[in-house]
Enzyme design. Structure first.
Site, PDB file in Angstrom:
ATOM      1  N   LYS A  28     -21.796  37.160 -61.783  1.00 34.23           N
ATOM      2  CA  LYS A  28     -23.207  36.480 -61.648  1.00 34.23           C
ATOM      3  C   LYS A  28     -23.863  37.207 -60.509  1.00 34.23           C
ATOM      4  O   LYS A  28     -23.248  37.500 -59.475  1.00 34.23           O
ATOM      5  CB  LYS A  28     -22.747  35.035 -61.289  1.00 34.23           C
ATOM      6  CG  LYS A  28     -23.777  33.866 -61.203  1.00 34.23           C
ATOM      7  CD  LYS A  28     -23.468  32.492 -60.963  1.00 34.23           C
ATOM      8  CE  LYS A  28     -24.747  31.696 -61.165  1.00 34.23           C
ATOM      9  NZ  LYS A  28     -23.943  30.197 -60.706  1.00 34.23           N
ATOM     10  N   SER A 103     -25.775  26.799 -63.827  1.00 34.75           N
ATOM     11  CA  SER A 103     -26.895  28.216 -63.762  1.00 34.75           C
ATOM     12  C   SER A 103     -26.225  29.505 -64.113  1.00 34.75           C
ATOM     13  O   SER A 103     -26.863  30.484 -63.921  1.00 34.75           O
ATOM     14  CB  SER A 103     -27.158  28.127 -62.037  1.00 34.75           C
ATOM     15  OG  SER A 103     -25.713  28.312 -61.653  1.00 34.75           O
ATOM     16  N   SER A 127     -22.217  24.602 -62.771  1.00 36.61           N
ATOM     17  CA  SER A 127     -22.639  25.743 -63.128  1.00 36.61           C
ATOM     18  C   SER A 127     -21.808  26.719 -63.869  1.00 36.61           C
ATOM     19  O   SER A 127     -22.410  27.850 -64.561  1.00 36.61           O
ATOM     20  CB  SER A 127     -23.389  26.357 -62.046  1.00 36.61           C
ATOM     21  OG  SER A 127     -24.604  25.887 -61.637  1.00 36.61           O
TER      22      SER A 127
HETATM   23  N1  GLN Z   1     -27.162  21.961 -62.207  1.00 31.70           N
HETATM   24  C1  GLN Z   1     -26.708  21.699 -61.010  1.00 31.70           C
HETATM   25  C2  GLN Z   1     -27.836  21.992 -59.840  1.00 31.70           C
HETATM   26  O1  GLN Z   1     -28.923  22.296 -60.505  1.00 31.70           O
HETATM   27  C3  GLN Z   1     -25.718  22.518 -60.475  1.00 31.70           C
HETATM   28  C4  GLN Z   1     -25.930  23.979 -60.036  1.00 31.70           C
HETATM   29  C5  GLN Z   1     -24.811  24.894 -59.740  1.00 31.70           C
HETATM   30  O2  GLN Z   1     -23.372  24.393 -60.057  1.00 31.70           O
HETATM   31  N2  GLN Z   1     -24.951  25.837 -59.317  1.00 31.70           N
HETATM   32  O3  GLN Z   1     -27.871  21.773 -58.663  1.00 31.70           O
END
Ligand code: GLN
Length: 423
Positions: A28, A103, A127
């Site tokens: 990532k 994400s 994410s």
């Molecule tokens: N969807 C969640 C957020 O927007 C989780 C994102 C993540 O785990 N980086 O904060």
């Protein structure tokens, strides 16, 4: 072939030999790679080349793995669809026309499309598990402190962990065996009481375990998702696991508490990106206020700006008690309640996401719907416990994830039960 799963395709060759010999790993783009762009999918870091690698990257290369590129993501990890990326969205290779989740959507898409054997994601509020569920792959959010965060560009430090993704449970366990462990460069890492390898847990029986299914995580879940979830539960029962329906009241306010804590930490972490110390710089005149404003308003995308504004507000004098402190109370309540729950059940199970993968372009128009869809994943980050998402198929034919949650350091139990759901 997936569409737009990678931001950069540069290769980092292995520096040793071991458990990952011959394996390709996608990373990532918020995990630092020495000499290779690390952009967090943001215009703010479009030119940033780190002078060092994250500990997890070093461990992969030392174990014989090859890093084949950096994957697309929601900007700074903020989103559940990979659509807030400055590099445009990634398409879900398993469900064309739909988002891959986020994400870590590029990492999930890369393994789902067979472009990488294994991948790393990061999970602040789901994410890793959300994109694993949406793309039909496996993803693990480890216990807080099990995997070093050194070299991870922080979104919300108290919530997040780096974790493995793969098409099967074995690949996830294999990558965890390589990346887990104390790191002197991350003071939040702790030794795990586990002495056996994670991979060896795959053959362990599940006939003496009890799995609680919290009602709160089934509310409003659509029929096709529920059908997939129940099929997975039936496999666990057929293998001898006991299941029972339970209620955990502190799950109710978890998503609200998560969004207050996550945006508050983000507003502080992202303050360093001002175009002077770090990040995108616009040639502009004026005083320091004008220079910072210009750099930050052109460098960050809309979702990141929304969260910085919300976080700054939640922490401001006069509002801190009302928002941030309340959210911390809700977090402590959840931690205490889960500790009690894990005295009578070994694991919890739920659908990973209450919804199927969104069609591209739909959720980004409606942030509240997107935030609410994180309801089943965020409690795990608030509690600092581990959880795995294993693919099952919903009755509409789209991928669905079954989430198993355990107490701290229960990764081996998650792999044993996950393997039963998977196979
Ligand atoms: N969807 C969640 C957020 O927007 C989780 C994102 C993540 O785990 N980086 O904060």
């Amino acid at each position: 072939m997936s569409t737009n799963a990678f931001i950069t395709r540069s290769e980092l060759s292995s520096t040793g030999s071991g458990m990952l010999d011959g394996h390709s790993v996608a990373v990532k783009d918020n995990i630092s790679t020495e000499g290779v762009l690390t952009t967090c999918a943001s215009k703010m870091l479009a030119d940033y080349v780190p002078p060092y690698s994250a500990t997890v990257v070093d461990r992969i290369l030392n174990a014989g793995g090859t890093i084949i590129g950096k994957t697309n993501m929601d900007e700074f990890g903020m989103g559940s669809t990979t659509e807030t990326s400055a590099y445009g969205p990634t398409e879900n290779p398993t469900a064309p026309g739909r988002v891959p989740g986020g994400s870590s959507g590029g990492s999930a898409a890369a393994v789902a499309a067979g472009e990488a054997d294994l991948a790393l994601g990061s999970d602040t509020g789901g994410s890793i598990r959300c994109p694993a569920a949406f793309c039909g792959v496996v993803g693990l959010k480890p216990t807080y402190g099990l995997v070093s965060r050194y070299g991870l560009v922080a979104y919300a430090n108290s919530l997040e962990q780096i974790g493995p993704m793969a098409t099967d449970v074995k690949g996830v366990a294999q990558l965890l065996d390589v990346i887990a462990g104390v790191d002197e460069r991350d003071a939040t890492t702790k030794p795990s009481p586990e002495t056996s390898s994670y991979q060896s847990a795959l053959d362990e029986p599940v006939d003496d375990i009890t799995i609680g299914i919290p009602n709160e995580l089934l509310e409003g879940v659509g029929e096709p998702v529920l059908d997939g979830f129940e099929a997975g539960i039936a496999r666990l029962e057929a293998a001898g696991a006991q299941t029972k329906s339970i209620s955990i009241s502190s799950l109710e306010p978890a998503v609200q508490a998560y969004y207050v804590i996550a945006v508050s930490e983000a507003s502080s972490n992202l303050a360093r990106f001002d175009g002077v110390r770090y990040g995108h710089h616009e040639e502009t005149g004026g005083d320091w206020h004008e220079v910072y404003s210009k750099n930050r308003s052109t460098g960050f995308g809309d979702e990141v700006k929304r969260r910085i504004l919300l976080g700054t507000f939640a922490l401001s004098a006069g509002y801190q008690d009302r928002y941030y402190q309340q959210a911390q109370h809700a977090r402590a309540w959840l931690q205490q309640e889960l500790e009690t729950v894990f005295e009578s059940v070994d694991l919890l199970a739920s659908p990973t996401m209450p919804v199927e993968p969104f069609p591209l372009g739909e959720a980004i128009e409606d942030p509240m719907t997107m935030y609410r869809a994180d309801r089943n994943t965020v409690p795990v980050n608030l509690a600092n416990t581990p959880a795995i998402s294993v693919p099952v198929t919903g009755s509409s034919g789209l991928p669905v994830g079954l989430q198993l949650i355990g107490p701290a350091n229960s990764e081996r139990a998650l792999f044993s039960a996950g393997e039963v759901v998977y196979s």
